[in-house]
Scaffold this motif. Sequence first.
Motif, PDB file in Angstrom:
ATOM      1  N   HIS A 507       0.805  -1.226   0.000  1.00 55.46           N
ATOM      2  CA  HIS A 507       0.000   0.000   0.000  1.00 55.46           C
ATOM      3  C   HIS A 507       0.836   1.272   0.000  1.00 55.46           C
ATOM      4  CE1 HIS A 507       1.298  -0.330   4.164  1.00 55.46           C
ATOM      5  NE2 HIS A 507       0.950   0.949   4.337  1.00 55.46           N
ATOM      6  N   VAL A 508       2.132   1.133   0.247  1.00 54.37           N
ATOM      7  CA  VAL A 508       2.989   2.315   0.418  1.00 54.37           C
ATOM      8  C   VAL A 508       3.148   3.058  -0.908  1.00 54.37           C
ATOM      9  CG1 VAL A 508       5.305   3.125   1.025  1.00 54.37           C
ATOM     10  CG2 VAL A 508       4.217   1.301   2.362  1.00 54.37           C
ATOM     11  N   HIS A 509       3.081   4.378  -0.817  1.00 57.88           N
ATOM     12  CA  HIS A 509       3.267   5.250  -1.982  1.00 57.88           C
ATOM     13  C   HIS A 509       4.758   5.600  -2.067  1.00 57.88           C
ATOM     14  CE1 HIS A 509       0.905   7.476  -4.929  1.00 57.88           C
ATOM     15  NE2 HIS A 509       1.746   8.499  -4.806  1.00 57.88           N
ATOM     16  N   LEU A 510       5.445   5.161  -3.131  1.00 57.73           N
ATOM     17  CA  LEU A 510       6.886   5.423  -3.299  1.00 57.73           C
ATOM     18  C   LEU A 510       7.101   6.669  -4.155  1.00 57.73           C
ATOM     19  CD1 LEU A 510       8.521   1.911  -3.907  1.00 57.73           C
ATOM     20  CD2 LEU A 510       8.398   3.237  -1.792  1.00 57.73           C
ATOM     21  N   VAL A 511       7.897   7.602  -3.638  1.00 53.78           N
ATOM     22  CA  VAL A 511       8.205   8.845  -4.364  1.00 53.78           C
ATOM     23  C   VAL A 511       9.714   8.917  -4.563  1.00 53.78           C
ATOM     24  CG1 VAL A 511       8.071  11.353  -4.364  1.00 53.78           C
ATOM     25  CG2 VAL A 511       6.225  10.007  -3.356  1.00 53.78           C
ATOM     26  N   ALA A 512      10.140   8.951  -5.820  1.00 52.40           N
ATOM     27  CA  ALA A 512      11.570   9.091  -6.131  1.00 52.40           C
ATOM     28  C   ALA A 512      11.987  10.543  -5.958  1.00 52.40           C
ATOM     29  CB  ALA A 512      11.847   8.623  -7.557  1.00 52.40           C
ATOM     30  N   VAL A 513      13.111  10.756  -5.288  1.00 52.85           N
ATOM     31  CA  VAL A 513      13.665  12.095  -5.107  1.00 52.85           C
ATOM     32  C   VAL A 513      15.055  12.097  -5.728  1.00 52.85           C
ATOM     33  CG1 VAL A 513      14.336  13.873  -3.460  1.00 52.85           C
ATOM     34  CG2 VAL A 513      12.371  12.407  -2.971  1.00 52.85           C
ATOM     35  N   THR A 514      15.277  12.912  -6.753  1.00 54.75           N
ATOM     36  CA  THR A 514      16.523  12.849  -7.519  1.00 54.75           C
ATOM     37  C   THR A 514      16.841  14.193  -8.152  1.00 54.75           C
ATOM     38  OG1 THR A 514      17.579  11.797  -9.455  1.00 54.75           O
ATOM     39  CG2 THR A 514      15.192  12.012  -9.496  1.00 54.75           C
ATOM     40  N   GLY A 515      18.098  14.349  -8.542  1.00 55.03           N
ATOM     41  CA  GLY A 515      18.501  15.545  -9.254  1.00 55.03           C
ATOM     42  C   GLY A 515      18.270  15.445 -10.748  1.00 55.03           C
ATOM     43  N   TYR A 516      17.825  14.267 -11.226  1.00 53.54           N
ATOM     44  CA  TYR A 516      17.602  14.054 -12.655  1.00 53.54           C
ATOM     45  C   TYR A 516      16.115  14.170 -12.964  1.00 53.54           C
ATOM     46  CZ  TYR A 516      22.346  12.241 -12.515  1.00 53.54           C
ATOM     47  OH  TYR A 516      23.691  12.117 -12.322  1.00 53.54           O
ATOM     48  N   GLY A 517      15.788  15.043 -13.927  1.00 58.23           N
ATOM     49  CA  GLY A 517      14.374  15.297 -14.191  1.00 58.23           C
ATOM     50  C   GLY A 517      13.972  15.235 -15.645  1.00 58.23           C
ATOM     51  N   GLN A 518      14.799  14.599 -16.500  1.00 63.45           N
ATOM     52  CA  GLN A 518      14.450  14.489 -17.905  1.00 63.45           C
ATOM     53  C   GLN A 518      13.366  13.428 -18.096  1.00 63.45           C
ATOM     54  OE1 GLN A 518      15.730  16.636 -20.198  1.00 63.45           O
ATOM     55  NE2 GLN A 518      16.604  17.561 -18.368  1.00 63.45           N
ATOM     56  N   PRO A 519      12.640  13.458 -19.231  1.00 62.81           N
ATOM     57  CA  PRO A 519      11.582  12.458 -19.469  1.00 62.81           C
ATOM     58  C   PRO A 519      12.078  11.021 -19.339  1.00 62.81           C
ATOM     59  CG  PRO A 519      11.410  14.228 -21.074  1.00 62.81           C
ATOM     60  CD  PRO A 519      12.667  14.485 -20.289  1.00 62.81           C
ATOM     61  N   ALA A 520      13.305  10.750 -19.808  1.00 66.78           N
ATOM     62  CA  ALA A 520      13.844   9.391 -19.708  1.00 66.78           C
ATOM     63  C   ALA A 520      14.040   8.990 -18.253  1.00 66.78           C
ATOM     64  CB  ALA A 520      15.170   9.307 -20.464  1.00 66.78           C
ATOM     65  N   ASP A 521      14.426   9.965 -17.398  1.00 64.46           N
ATOM     66  CA  ASP A 521      14.602   9.668 -15.973  1.00 64.46           C
ATOM     67  C   ASP A 521      13.259   9.347 -15.318  1.00 64.46           C
ATOM     68  OD1 ASP A 521      17.388  10.351 -16.167  1.00 64.46           O
ATOM     69  OD2 ASP A 521      16.790  12.447 -16.148  1.00 64.46           O
ATOM     70  N   ARG A 522      12.224  10.086 -15.664  1.00 64.77           N
ATOM     71  CA  ARG A 522      10.898   9.839 -15.093  1.00 64.77           C
ATOM     72  C   ARG A 522      10.345   8.492 -15.555  1.00 64.77           C
ATOM     73  NH1 ARG A 522       8.872  14.576 -12.864  1.00 64.77           N
ATOM     74  NH2 ARG A 522      10.094  16.445 -13.370  1.00 64.77           N
ATOM     75  N   LYS A 523      10.625   8.148 -16.808  1.00 68.72           N
ATOM     76  CA  LYS A 523      10.180   6.852 -17.322  1.00 68.72           C
ATOM     77  C   LYS A 523      10.858   5.716 -16.573  1.00 68.72           C
ATOM     78  CE  LYS A 523      10.000   4.088 -21.564  1.00 68.72           C
ATOM     79  NZ  LYS A 523      10.396   4.019 -23.005  1.00 68.72           N
ATOM     80  N   ARG A 524      12.145   5.885 -16.290  1.00 64.50           N
ATOM     81  CA  ARG A 524      12.891   4.833 -15.602  1.00 64.50           C
ATOM     82  C   ARG A 524      12.360   4.616 -14.184  1.00 64.50           C
ATOM     83  NH1 ARG A 524      19.208   4.903 -13.639  1.00 64.50           N
ATOM     84  NH2 ARG A 524      19.322   2.686 -13.081  1.00 64.50           N
ATOM     85  N   THR A 525      12.062   5.698 -13.452  1.00 57.48           N
ATOM     86  CA  THR A 525      11.546   5.535 -12.090  1.00 57.48           C
ATOM     87  C   THR A 525      10.151   4.905 -12.105  1.00 57.48           C
ATOM     88  OG1 THR A 525      10.773   7.845 -12.127  1.00 57.48           O
ATOM     89  CG2 THR A 525      12.910   7.410 -11.108  1.00 57.48           C
ATOM     90  N   ALA A 526       9.341   5.269 -13.090  1.00 57.08           N
ATOM     91  CA  ALA A 526       8.009   4.662 -13.182  1.00 57.08           C
ATOM     92  C   ALA A 526       8.125   3.160 -13.426  1.00 57.08           C
ATOM     93  CB  ALA A 526       7.202   5.331 -14.292  1.00 57.08           C
ATOM     94  N   GLU A 527       9.044   2.774 -14.322  1.00 61.78           N
ATOM     95  CA  GLU A 527       9.241   1.356 -14.615  1.00 61.78           C
ATOM     96  C   GLU A 527       9.794   0.599 -13.415  1.00 61.78           C
ATOM     97  OE1 GLU A 527      11.793   1.541 -17.987  1.00 61.78           O
ATOM     98  OE2 GLU A 527      10.149   1.839 -19.435  1.00 61.78           O
ATOM     99  N   ALA A 528      10.506   1.320 -12.523  1.00 64.42           N
ATOM    100  CA  ALA A 528      11.084   0.673 -11.343  1.00 64.42           C
ATOM    101  C   ALA A 528      10.075   0.520 -10.209  1.00 64.42           C
ATOM    102  CB  ALA A 528      12.295   1.469 -10.858  1.00 64.42           C
ATOM    103  N   GLY A 529       8.853   1.033 -10.388  1.00 65.19           N
ATOM    104  CA  GLY A 529       7.829   0.853  -9.365  1.00 65.19           C
ATOM    105  C   GLY A 529       7.512   2.079  -8.538  1.00 65.19           C
ATOM    106  N   PHE A 530       8.105   3.217  -8.856  1.00 67.38           N
ATOM    107  CA  PHE A 530       7.800   4.446  -8.125  1.00 67.38           C
ATOM    108  C   PHE A 530       6.465   5.016  -8.595  1.00 67.38           C
ATOM    109  CE2 PHE A 530      12.364   4.205  -7.486  1.00 67.38           C
ATOM    110  CZ  PHE A 530      12.517   4.647  -6.174  1.00 67.38           C
ATOM    111  N   ASP A 531       5.722   5.597  -7.642  1.00 69.71           N
ATOM    112  CA  ASP A 531       4.440   6.211  -7.978  1.00 69.71           C
ATOM    113  C   ASP A 531       4.594   7.649  -8.459  1.00 69.71           C
ATOM    114  OD1 ASP A 531       2.543   4.045  -7.023  1.00 69.71           O
ATOM    115  OD2 ASP A 531       3.724   4.393  -5.209  1.00 69.71           O
ATOM    116  N   ARG A 532       5.571   8.376  -7.911  1.00 67.95           N
ATOM    117  CA  ARG A 532       5.796   9.766  -8.293  1.00 67.95           C
ATOM    118  C   ARG A 532       7.286  10.048  -8.392  1.00 67.95           C
ATOM    119  NH1 ARG A 532       1.077  12.844  -7.499  1.00 67.95           N
ATOM    120  NH2 ARG A 532       2.227  14.523  -8.509  1.00 67.95           N
ATOM    121  N   HIS A 533       7.604  11.192  -9.023  1.00 68.90           N
ATOM    122  CA  HIS A 533       9.000  11.568  -9.269  1.00 68.90           C
ATOM    123  C   HIS A 533       9.149  13.050  -8.921  1.00 68.90           C
ATOM    124  CE1 HIS A 533      12.782  11.122 -11.857  1.00 68.90           C
ATOM    125  NE2 HIS A 533      12.732  12.422 -11.615  1.00 68.90           N
TER     126      HIS A 533
END
Length: 554
Positions: A507-533
């Motif tokens: 049930h936990v909501h995972l939020v990635a916190v990173t210095g990288y904010g390009q579309p490819a970076d957001r796609k990678r975090t979504a594919e890794a199971g993060f809910d938000r970036h």
Amino acid sequence: MILNVDDSDGARYVKGRILRRAGFWVLEAASGQAALSLVRQHAPDLVLLDVKLPDINGLEVCRLIKSDPETAGTLVLQTSFLYMSPSFAQLWGHPIDDLRHDPRSWLECVQAEDRERMKVAFDAMMIDGHMDAEFQLVRGDGKVREVRARAFPVSNTAGVFYRVAGICQDITQQKRAERMLLKEDRRKDEFLAMLAHELRNPLAPMRSAADLLMSCTPSREDTFKARDVIARQLHHLTRLVDDLLDISRFTQGRIVLHDDLVELRTALNTAVEAVRPLIDSRGHTLRLSVPEGPMPVRGDLVRLTQIFSNLLHNAARYTQPGGQLALEVASDGNVLIVRVRDNGPGLSPQALQAIFDPGTAQHGDKAQAISGQEGMGIGLSLVQKLVKLHGGSVHAESAGPGLGSTFVVELPAQPWQSWQPKVGKRASPMGAPRKVMIVDDNIDALEAMAVTLEAMGHMVVTAIDGPVAIVRAVESQPDVILLDLGMPAMDGFEIARRLRAIPELQHVHLVAVTGYGQPADRKRTAEAGFDRHLVKPVDLEALLRILDELGEAA
């Protein structure tokens, strides 16, 4: 495999040496009979066949090779006193017979600016026995090719020179690639210079505000003032980092503006605030002359601030200590005219023409006046681009060296009736308290975020590495986990993978916190199971919206 057939020991040696240097396997024969025998035994890919042989004429040897079914497919190339390959003839683009009759006529085909240098190189080869030089060749069709020539003189058994052997290589594409790399390297240097120049502007007032807060007894008014300075400049700095580190946008020469109705006074105030530490450190006096009433313009607040902070920074930087600076604004109803004046070293007529060119501005009078302080050209080049993007113009004025300078920016004014000043943001209403876990190896960042969320009524659990985070997540069952991706040993992606594998944490909501904010970076975090970036520095409003959405989803 190449069979080299020539009864002249010197010629056979020269051709064999050239071919071996080029990486070919070479067989050699000094007579026609020996050549026929080697062709039958080894089936070479190519036979270089001299016409005059001691036993059988070269033409007869060629006929015998072609008449034998076992060797008929062998490629035969007949040579004469001066051998030139087909690829050389294609590169040369002139009648080969001209070279046969007069070998030194090649100099006439060399580009005029290279001709004397190549003549000297050729003459030097006759003395030291070697030539390796590059030049531009003008072909018969007028096209210019870049060539690398390597050659050496050949002498007979009596030591008398009788020919030159060598290789010409078409290096046109290679030289184009080299020039492109050099151009990109210069662009990189310009980018890094601009990056350092732009980032120092908002850092200076932030440092001053932090120093004020760390002083022994800051007043309540000073504390609020320092807080506001840090907030404004942090917003400015965040936009700069987002834009300046977008390498693809930079290399393509694209700058994207936010199209807003902006109060020019706000941009000017932020610019003055950013440059104030430098102005004060050099003992300058800054006079402001800004009219009353709204001054709306259409554009991007951060970019407008960049324009005027650059101009003020240059004025403060290149004017001698104790100088007089002025920021003046005037309007004729249709155009807003901003003048940045100084009584610094001034500009010559030649410098005025090149002042906005990043390649030549560093040689201007101001750069010479204060040695070692390069970068003005980069800043002014950026100013010019940004002003044009806002539909305006910029130019420099100076009565001459030693008489100061004025930079004039003209921007289209918007009708003041359309100006609706933005009211301050209302504090976001406190949502339901959440249990938030923060995972970050940066202790300062972790504690600052924890204190902020706790002050808003949320329960906070912290962890500084992956193994501790996994244990505490199972124990505390948080609603949301803010997970830094750049963790040592176990990075954020691995931590997320392990957390998602635990049934009681689904049930936990995972939020990635990173210095990288390009579309490819957001796609990678979504594919890794993060809910938000979320991109650092984390926007508190964005984080609070995520926490509010948890309540709505529930």
